[in-house]
Design an enzyme around this catalytic site. Structure first.
Site, PDB file in Angstrom:
ATOM      1  N   GLY A   1       0.830  -1.211   0.000  1.00 25.88           N
ATOM      2  CA  GLY A   1       0.000   0.000   0.000  1.00 25.88           C
ATOM      3  C   GLY A   1       0.856   1.250   0.000  1.00 25.88           C
TER       4      GLY A   1
ATOM      5  CG  ASN B   1       6.391  -0.285  -1.293  1.00 29.21           C
ATOM      6  OD1 ASN B   1       6.916   0.433  -0.449  1.00 29.21           O
ATOM      7  ND2 ASN B   1       6.568  -1.604  -1.319  1.00 29.21           N
TER       8      ASN B   1
ATOM      9  N   GLY C   1       8.393  -8.663 -19.519  1.00 32.21           N
ATOM     10  CA  GLY C   1       7.704  -7.408 -19.827  1.00 32.21           C
ATOM     11  C   GLY C   1       6.341  -7.332 -19.175  1.00 32.21           C
TER      12      GLY C   1
ATOM     13  N   GLY D   1       7.032  -4.147  -8.781  1.00 32.17           N
ATOM     14  CA  GLY D   1       5.630  -4.216  -9.217  1.00 32.17           C
ATOM     15  C   GLY D   1       4.818  -3.038  -8.675  1.00 32.17           C
ATOM     16  CG  ASP D   2       4.485  -2.541  -4.563  1.00 34.38           C
ATOM     17  OD1 ASP D   2       3.498  -3.233  -4.884  1.00 34.38           O
ATOM     18  OD2 ASP D   2       5.220  -2.813  -3.594  1.00 34.38           O
TER      19      ASP D   2
HETATM   20  O1  RIB Z   1       5.806  -5.366  -2.805  1.00 38.88           O
HETATM   21  C1  RIB Z   1       6.869  -5.220  -1.917  1.00 38.88           C
HETATM   22  C2  RIB Z   1       6.380  -5.149  -0.497  1.00 38.88           C
HETATM   23  O2  RIB Z   1       5.785  -6.389  -0.154  1.00 38.88           O
HETATM   24  C3  RIB Z   1       7.441  -4.919   0.548  1.00 38.88           C
HETATM   25  O3  RIB Z   1       7.711  -3.554   0.767  1.00 38.88           O
HETATM   26  C4  RIB Z   1       6.903  -5.664   1.756  1.00 38.88           C
HETATM   27  O4  RIB Z   1       6.573  -4.826   2.824  1.00 38.88           O
HETATM   28  C5  RIB Z   1       5.704  -6.461   1.261  1.00 38.88           C
HETATM   29  O5  RIB Z   1       4.531  -5.855   1.600  1.00 38.88           O
END
Ligand code: RIB
Length: 293
Positions: free
Chosen positions: A40, A42, A215, A241-242
């Site tokens: 969340g 990130n 990709g 991914g975040d």
């Molecule tokens: O997507 C990465 C995240 O997954 C990390 O920051 C960790 O806290 C987990 O939630």
């Protein structure tokens, strides 16, 4: 249009290892870092760094106040983050020599959402506003139900995958997932077959499928686009991914076309993996635009 991320805030304990620890093995780490993380947090930082005004809802304990201050430093509206008695959620992250990770989660305050706190958090949102969710907090079903009742658009990143998630998918407007989650949901590992199966079940949903080193792709009922990976030397893939998610949705919501949004997101996550940490590895929009030149 307002954007709300309702999700996790974690303290990430990151250990650099010669390899990911095997069952029964004891292994010394080469380094240790304490970072701001949580999917969340990130994704909120990625949206903010891409230029999207964003609010975040969630919960931390007193030990996580620095996470709230960190979000504040990026201009995020943190007024919907509750401070509760439970300890802040945390993650134990192992990184191998190639920057690949294995993550162990402790939910803590992230599992303290209640019907009442959900209703409070969503009270300022309505038709046409966007809600971005991951699967690291409790009460997701109530959050999605209320958001849809209010006419919000729901984006779900079904990570980490759980048995209760498929029941939510018919209500979701956008699904952003990786190839492993796609395979879990559909029983196939071929990217085109994954999106075909998802669109057959949820024809109105828009799907973004990330494919690691292969990709990423986008698919809806009419269009399908592919974005090759941007090759870099990875040191830490945590939050790649975040970062992709935040930059992709800022771009789409600001009116850019899908191929551009995929390209921007791919470049943003390519920068993130060259840096250690989670929230702290996410680049600014200027850095991403410079890389795209
Ligand atoms: O997507 C990465 C995240 O997954 C990390 O920051 C960790 O806290 C987990 O939630």
């Amino acid at each position: 249009m307002k954007m709300l991320v309702f999700g996790s805030l974690n303290i990430d304990h990151t250990y650099r290892m010669p390899h990911l620890v095997r069952a029964g093995e004891t292994l010394a780490s080469a380094s240790y870092q304490r970072n701001a993380g949580g999917k969340g947090l990130n994704q909120t930082i990625a949206l903010a760094r891409a230029g999207q005004p964003v609010s975040m809802a969630g919960a931390i304990g007193e030990d996580g106040l620095f996470l709230k201050a960190y979000l504040d430093s990026f201009g995020v509206d943190t007024s919907l983050i509750r401070i509760c008695e439970e300890a802040t959620g945390h993650a134990i992250i192992q990184l191998d020599a190639e920057g690949q990770n294995a993550i162990m989660l402790y939910g803590g305050a992230n599992q303290q959402m209640t019907k009442e706190s959900v209703s409070d958090a969503l009270s300022g949102f309505g038709p046409g506003d966007y809600l971005l969710l991951q699967n690291e907090i409790n009460c997701l079903d109530e959050i999605v139900r209320l958001a849809k009742e209010k006419g919000m658009k729901v984006i779900l990143n079904p990570s980490p995958m759980s048995d209760s998630l498929p029941a939510l998918l018919p209500q979701v407007d956008w699904l952003i997932l990786n190839e492993v989650e796609g395979a879990d949901l559909t029983g196939t590992s071929d990217p085109d077959a994954i999106v075909d199966a998802l669109l057959a079940r949820y024809p109105a949903c828009r799907i973004v499928l990330t494919l690691g080193t292969q990709g990423s792709m986008y698919a809806d009922g009419e269009n399908r686009y592919f974005q090759p990976v941007i090759k870099v030397e990875a040191v830490d893939t945590t939050a790649a991914g975040d970062t992709f998610t935040g930059f992709f949705f800022q771009s789409v919501l600001s009116g850019r076309d899908i191929p551009y949004a995929l390209r921007l997101a791919a470049n943003a996550s390519a920068i993130a993996v060259t840096r250690p940490g989670a929230g702290g590895s996410i680049p600014s929009l200027d850095e991403v635009l410079e890389k795209m030149k």
